[in-house]
Design a protein around this motif. Sequence first.
Motif, PDB file in Angstrom:
ATOM      1  N   GLU A  59      12.017  13.533   9.835  1.00 20.22           N
ATOM      2  CA  GLU A  59      11.916  12.420   8.812  1.00 20.22           C
ATOM      3  C   GLU A  59      11.973  13.483   7.585  1.00 20.22           C
ATOM      4  O   GLU A  59      12.784  12.843   6.690  1.00 20.22           O
ATOM      5  CB  GLU A  59      10.647  11.853   9.090  1.00 20.22           C
ATOM      6  N   GLN A  60      11.387  14.476   7.515  1.00 23.07           N
ATOM      7  CA  GLN A  60      11.196  15.168   6.228  1.00 23.07           C
ATOM      8  C   GLN A  60      12.655  15.885   5.824  1.00 23.07           C
ATOM      9  O   GLN A  60      13.066  15.657   4.679  1.00 23.07           O
ATOM     10  CB  GLN A  60      10.265  16.360   6.294  1.00 23.07           C
ATOM     11  N   LEU A  61      13.528  16.241   6.805  1.00 23.68           N
ATOM     12  CA  LEU A  61      14.707  16.647   6.593  1.00 23.68           C
ATOM     13  C   LEU A  61      15.936  15.833   6.326  1.00 23.68           C
ATOM     14  O   LEU A  61      16.728  16.174   5.629  1.00 23.68           O
ATOM     15  CB  LEU A  61      15.192  18.000   7.607  1.00 23.68           C
ATOM     16  N   THR A  62      15.810  14.902   7.231  1.00 21.42           N
ATOM     17  CA  THR A  62      16.756  13.841   6.771  1.00 21.42           C
ATOM     18  C   THR A  62      16.751  12.485   5.971  1.00 21.42           C
ATOM     19  O   THR A  62      17.693  12.146   5.425  1.00 21.42           O
ATOM     20  CB  THR A  62      17.135  13.198   8.341  1.00 21.42           C
ATOM     21  N   LEU A  63      15.381  12.066   5.986  1.00 19.07           N
ATOM     22  CA  LEU A  63      15.150  11.234   5.092  1.00 19.07           C
ATOM     23  C   LEU A  63      13.691  11.631   4.254  1.00 19.07           C
ATOM     24  O   LEU A  63      12.751  10.952   4.214  1.00 19.07           O
ATOM     25  CB  LEU A  63      14.826   9.632   5.798  1.00 19.07           C
ATOM     26  N   PRO A  64      13.984  12.469   3.147  1.00 15.76           N
ATOM     27  CA  PRO A  64      12.571  12.973   2.745  1.00 15.76           C
ATOM     28  C   PRO A  64      12.050  12.182   1.838  1.00 15.76           C
ATOM     29  O   PRO A  64      10.739  12.371   1.405  1.00 15.76           O
ATOM     30  CB  PRO A  64      13.113  14.302   1.851  1.00 15.76           C
ATOM     31  N   ASP A  65      12.517  11.013   1.348  1.00 11.10           N
ATOM     32  CA  ASP A  65      11.617  10.080   0.600  1.00 11.10           C
ATOM     33  C   ASP A  65      11.062   9.053   1.276  1.00 11.10           C
ATOM     34  O   ASP A  65      10.293   8.083   0.752  1.00 11.10           O
ATOM     35  CB  ASP A  65      12.789   9.306  -0.693  1.00 11.10           C
ATOM     36  N   VAL A  66      10.984   9.004   2.538  1.00  6.89           N
ATOM     37  CA  VAL A  66      10.240   8.000   3.468  1.00  6.89           C
ATOM     38  C   VAL A  66       8.783   8.242   3.236  1.00  6.89           C
ATOM     39  O   VAL A  66       8.244   7.308   2.903  1.00  6.89           O
ATOM     40  CB  VAL A  66      10.742   8.188   4.916  1.00  6.89           C
ATOM     41  N   PHE A  67       8.280   9.552   3.419  1.00  2.00           N
ATOM     42  CA  PHE A  67       7.006   9.808   2.838  1.00  2.00           C
ATOM     43  C   PHE A  67       6.755  10.973   1.836  1.00  2.00           C
ATOM     44  O   PHE A  67       7.782  11.793   1.724  1.00  2.00           O
ATOM     45  CB  PHE A  67       6.290  10.412   4.342  1.00  2.00           C
ATOM     46  N   THR A  68       5.704  10.874   1.104  1.00  2.00           N
ATOM     47  CA  THR A  68       5.679  11.780   0.069  1.00  2.00           C
ATOM     48  C   THR A  68       5.180  13.202   0.723  1.00  2.00           C
ATOM     49  O   THR A  68       4.711  13.019   1.782  1.00  2.00           O
ATOM     50  CB  THR A  68       4.658  11.489  -0.985  1.00  2.00           C
TER      51      THR A  68
END
Length: 198
Positions: free
Chosen positions: A164-173
């Motif tokens: 999630e952090q590497l592909t969609l980094p803006d989903v979670f702060t």
Amino acid sequence: MVRRNDRRRADLVDAAIEVLAREGARGLTFRAVDAEAAVPAGTASNYFSSRDDLFTQVGAGVYERLQPDEATIARQRAAGRDRDTYVELMRELVGRVASFRTGYLALLELRLEATRRPELRKVLTERVRADVDANVAYHETSGLPGDTTAVKLLMLTLNWLIVEQLTLPDVFTETEREQLVTAAVERIVAAGQLPGPG
């Protein structure tokens, strides 16, 4: 004939990781690896017997680079043996793996490609199984709370958090990610649970 210069081969594998992360499996060609490594055209084909061989060696190379260095291992061994320490270890792990962004993205590409390449699937299966076993063995001797099942559940949970952090980094702060690591350890590793087979 496959060449044996280990440093050159390692440089080509590193270049292939970059290409794979940026261009995907279809973009991983000998020509693209040569260009990324800034070597003469035809060099990669002298070091890898086929495209399958290239994929297989990239799979092994990614895992080598994802391993913690000796200083990290020593620091972990010297740390406490409670859940708070466990949380810090897991945060460090997520940060270290996520900092090798191209390697992790290349690994995701390799996993998809492994569904079509039996040799690559074999290499990745062996490598991932060895990684699971090493993490369980380390945990069992570390004195940290939790059992074998907790280790496996944390691996699965944190792997997806890294994706999630590497592909969609803006989903979670960043704050949310840290809170999720803490919550994962606290909920998966029961208070007072002793280490050992699960």
